[in-house]
Every structure is written in structure tokens, then in C-alpha cells.
Design a protein around this motif. Structure first.
Motif, mmCIF file in Angstrom:
data_model
loop_
_atom_site.group_PDB
_atom_site.id
_atom_site.type_symbol
_atom_site.label_atom_id
_atom_site.label_comp_id
_atom_site.label_asym_id
_atom_site.label_seq_id
_atom_site.Cartn_x
_atom_site.Cartn_y
_atom_site.Cartn_z
ATOM 1 N N ARG A 6 0.834 -1.207 0.000
ATOM 2 C CA ARG A 6 0.000 0.000 0.000
ATOM 3 C C ARG A 6 0.866 1.253 0.000
ATOM 4 O O ARG A 6 0.577 2.225 -0.686
ATOM 5 C CB ARG A 6 -0.918 0.000 1.220
ATOM 6 N N LEU A 7 1.949 1.222 0.791
ATOM 7 C CA LEU A 7 2.855 2.375 0.823
ATOM 8 C C LEU A 7 3.540 2.594 -0.520
ATOM 9 O O LEU A 7 3.783 3.734 -0.920
ATOM 10 C CB LEU A 7 3.909 2.192 1.911
ATOM 11 N N ALA A 8 3.859 1.510 -1.201
ATOM 12 C CA ALA A 8 4.484 1.638 -2.519
ATOM 13 C C ALA A 8 3.514 2.288 -3.502
ATOM 14 O O ALA A 8 3.914 3.082 -4.353
ATOM 15 C CB ALA A 8 4.917 0.263 -3.029
ATOM 16 N N GLN A 9 2.231 1.964 -3.361
ATOM 17 C CA GLN A 9 1.209 2.527 -4.245
ATOM 18 C C GLN A 9 0.875 3.981 -3.895
ATOM 19 O O GLN A 9 0.709 4.816 -4.750
ATOM 20 C CB GLN A 9 -0.089 1.707 -4.150
ATOM 21 N N LYS A 10 0.764 4.235 -2.572
ATOM 22 C CA LYS A 10 0.358 5.563 -2.124
ATOM 23 C C LYS A 10 1.109 5.914 -0.833
ATOM 24 O O LYS A 10 0.663 5.576 0.265
ATOM 25 C CB LYS A 10 -1.154 5.586 -1.870
ATOM 26 N N PRO A 11 2.263 6.580 -0.954
ATOM 27 C CA PRO A 11 3.050 6.957 0.231
ATOM 28 C C PRO A 11 2.242 7.881 1.150
ATOM 29 O O PRO A 11 1.362 8.610 0.695
ATOM 30 C CB PRO A 11 4.242 7.704 -0.353
ATOM 31 N N HIS A 12 2.514 7.823 2.442
ATOM 32 C CA HIS A 12 1.871 8.744 3.364
ATOM 33 C C HIS A 12 2.843 9.185 4.450
ATOM 34 O O HIS A 12 3.896 8.592 4.614
ATOM 35 C CB HIS A 12 0.592 8.143 3.964
ATOM 36 N N PHE A 13 2.448 10.214 5.174
ATOM 37 C CA PHE A 13 3.264 10.816 6.217
ATOM 38 C C PHE A 13 3.623 9.782 7.278
ATOM 39 O O PHE A 13 2.789 9.019 7.726
ATOM 40 C CB PHE A 13 2.501 11.986 6.842
ATOM 41 N N TYR A 14 4.875 9.760 7.684
ATOM 42 C CA TYR A 14 5.347 8.845 8.734
ATOM 43 C C TYR A 14 5.219 9.545 10.070
ATOM 44 O O TYR A 14 5.915 10.510 10.337
ATOM 45 C CB TYR A 14 6.798 8.444 8.461
ATOM 46 N N ASN A 15 4.310 9.086 10.900
ATOM 47 C CA ASN A 15 4.118 9.647 12.220
ATOM 48 C C ASN A 15 4.929 8.801 13.195
ATOM 49 O O ASN A 15 4.583 7.659 13.479
ATOM 50 C CB ASN A 15 2.634 9.616 12.592
ATOM 51 N N SER A 16 6.003 9.349 13.712
ATOM 52 C CA SER A 16 6.923 8.560 14.540
ATOM 53 C C SER A 16 6.346 8.180 15.902
ATOM 54 O O SER A 16 6.927 7.359 16.607
ATOM 55 C CB SER A 16 8.250 9.302 14.720
ATOM 56 N N ILE A 17 5.205 8.722 16.270
ATOM 57 C CA ILE A 17 4.572 8.311 17.525
ATOM 58 C C ILE A 17 3.647 7.123 17.297
ATOM 59 O O ILE A 17 3.643 6.169 18.065
ATOM 60 C CB ILE A 17 3.805 9.482 18.177
ATOM 61 N N THR A 18 2.884 7.156 16.229
ATOM 62 C CA THR A 18 1.923 6.074 16.001
ATOM 63 C C THR A 18 2.464 4.961 15.110
ATOM 64 O O THR A 18 1.912 3.865 15.097
ATOM 65 C CB THR A 18 0.625 6.622 15.378
ATOM 66 N N THR A 19 3.516 5.230 14.365
ATOM 67 C CA THR A 19 4.102 4.208 13.499
ATOM 68 C C THR A 19 5.618 4.293 13.620
ATOM 69 O O THR A 19 6.243 5.172 13.049
ATOM 70 C CB THR A 19 3.688 4.435 12.019
ATOM 71 N N ASN A 20 6.178 3.357 14.378
ATOM 72 C CA ASN A 20 7.629 3.312 14.543
ATOM 73 C C ASN A 20 8.029 1.849 14.709
ATOM 74 O O ASN A 20 7.197 0.956 14.600
ATOM 75 C CB ASN A 20 8.077 4.188 15.718
ATOM 76 N N CYS A 21 9.280 1.588 14.995
ATOM 77 C CA CYS A 21 9.750 0.200 15.132
ATOM 78 C C CYS A 21 8.913 -0.571 16.146
ATOM 79 O O CYS A 21 8.542 -1.714 15.926
ATOM 80 C CB CYS A 21 11.200 0.140 15.591
ATOM 81 N N THR A 22 8.633 0.056 17.274
ATOM 82 C CA THR A 22 7.911 -0.617 18.343
ATOM 83 C C THR A 22 6.450 -0.839 17.989
ATOM 84 O O THR A 22 5.935 -1.949 18.121
ATOM 85 C CB THR A 22 8.014 0.198 19.648
ATOM 86 N N THR A 23 5.762 0.197 17.542
ATOM 87 C CA THR A 23 4.332 0.041 17.251
ATOM 88 C C THR A 23 4.101 -0.944 16.116
ATOM 89 O O THR A 23 3.098 -1.652 16.108
ATOM 90 C CB THR A 23 3.664 1.390 16.919
ATOM 91 N N THR A 24 5.031 -1.030 15.186
ATOM 92 C CA THR A 24 4.899 -1.983 14.087
ATOM 93 C C THR A 24 5.011 -3.419 14.602
ATOM 94 O O THR A 24 4.222 -4.286 14.223
ATOM 95 C CB THR A 24 5.953 -1.700 13.002
ATOM 96 N N VAL A 25 5.963 -3.672 15.490
ATOM 97 C CA VAL A 25 6.119 -5.010 16.076
ATOM 98 C C VAL A 25 4.868 -5.374 16.869
ATOM 99 O O VAL A 25 4.342 -6.489 16.758
ATOM 100 C CB VAL A 25 7.376 -5.082 16.976
ATOM 101 N N ILE A 26 4.361 -4.450 17.653
ATOM 102 C CA ILE A 26 3.173 -4.704 18.466
ATOM 103 C C ILE A 26 1.970 -4.979 17.571
ATOM 104 O O ILE A 26 1.189 -5.899 17.815
ATOM 105 C CB ILE A 26 2.889 -3.514 19.411
ATOM 106 N N ARG A 27 1.815 -4.217 16.503
ATOM 107 C CA ARG A 27 0.702 -4.432 15.567
ATOM 108 C C ARG A 27 0.783 -5.826 14.946
ATOM 109 O O ARG A 27 -0.213 -6.535 14.834
ATOM 110 C CB ARG A 27 0.698 -3.344 14.494
ATOM 111 N N MET A 28 1.993 -6.264 14.582
ATOM 112 C CA MET A 28 2.151 -7.606 14.004
ATOM 113 C C MET A 28 1.841 -8.680 15.034
ATOM 114 O O MET A 28 1.188 -9.682 14.717
ATOM 115 C CB MET A 28 3.570 -7.781 13.450
#
Length: 98
Positions: A6-28
Motif C-alpha cells: 500500500r505504501l508503494a502505491q500511495k506513500p503517506h506521512f510517517y508519524n513517529s509516535i503512532t508508526t515506529n519500530c515498536t508500534t509496528t512489532v506490536i501491531r504484528m
């Protein structure tokens, strides 16, 4: 993979509070059924080890400080032609039950 595509198709703003190394691991982890209660350490980069240790996710055979010290890879010279991913794990602590 869907997120990456999805990011490759439509890039979006990287919010370092809601989307970072930690939140990505937790989401997975939550996507595969793990129950992970919210904690401030899940949104502040650098505190995931503290959170995991407090919840027993890193075992109890050593203190968190000992695990951090034994986990450092910067002290070990690793030749470029080796399998870096395997070499950095040699003699490093592993969570109990792994």
C-alpha cells in the motif's frame, strides 16, 4: 506485506509516535493473536526491551542490564563476507523457551 505494498502505491506521512519500530512489532504481534496491553513504552522508541522484560517476555535468568550488555554487537568485529544476521546472534542471550 499488504502495508508495504500500500505504501508503494500511495506513500503517506510517517508519524513517529503512532508508526515506529515498536508500534509496528506490536501491531504484528496483535495480528497473530497476542494480547498486549497498552503501555507508554509501546509508543516511545527505545523502551520495548524494558516493557518486554517487565512482562516476563525476555526471561528471568539475568537482569535487563545484563541482557543489554550481552546483546551489544558493536564490540564484535564481523567480516563483511560472513552471514551478518547469523554472526550477530552468536553468544547472545535468547529469551527463555526459544
Amino acid at each position: 506485506m499488504r502495508d508495504a505494498n500500500r505504501l508503494a502505491q500511495k506513500p503517506h506521512f510517517y508519524n513517529s509516535i503512532t508508526t515506529n519500530c515498536t508500534t509496528t512489532v506490536i501491531r504484528m504481534a496483535r495480528a497473530v493473536g497476542d494480547t498486549i496491553p497498552f503501555d507508554w513504552r509501546l509508543i516511545v522508541n527505545g523502551y520495548l526491551p524494558d516493557y518486554m522484560y517487565a512482562r516476563g517476555g525476555l526471561g528471568t535468568k539475568m537482569t535487563l542490564a545484563e541482557a543489554r550488555e550481552r546483546s551489544r554487537i558493536g564490540k564484535t568485529p564481523i567480516p563483511a563476507w560472513t552471514d551478518f544476521s547469523e554472526r550477530i546472534r552468536v553468544a547472545r542471550p535468547v529469551a527463555e523457551g526459544r
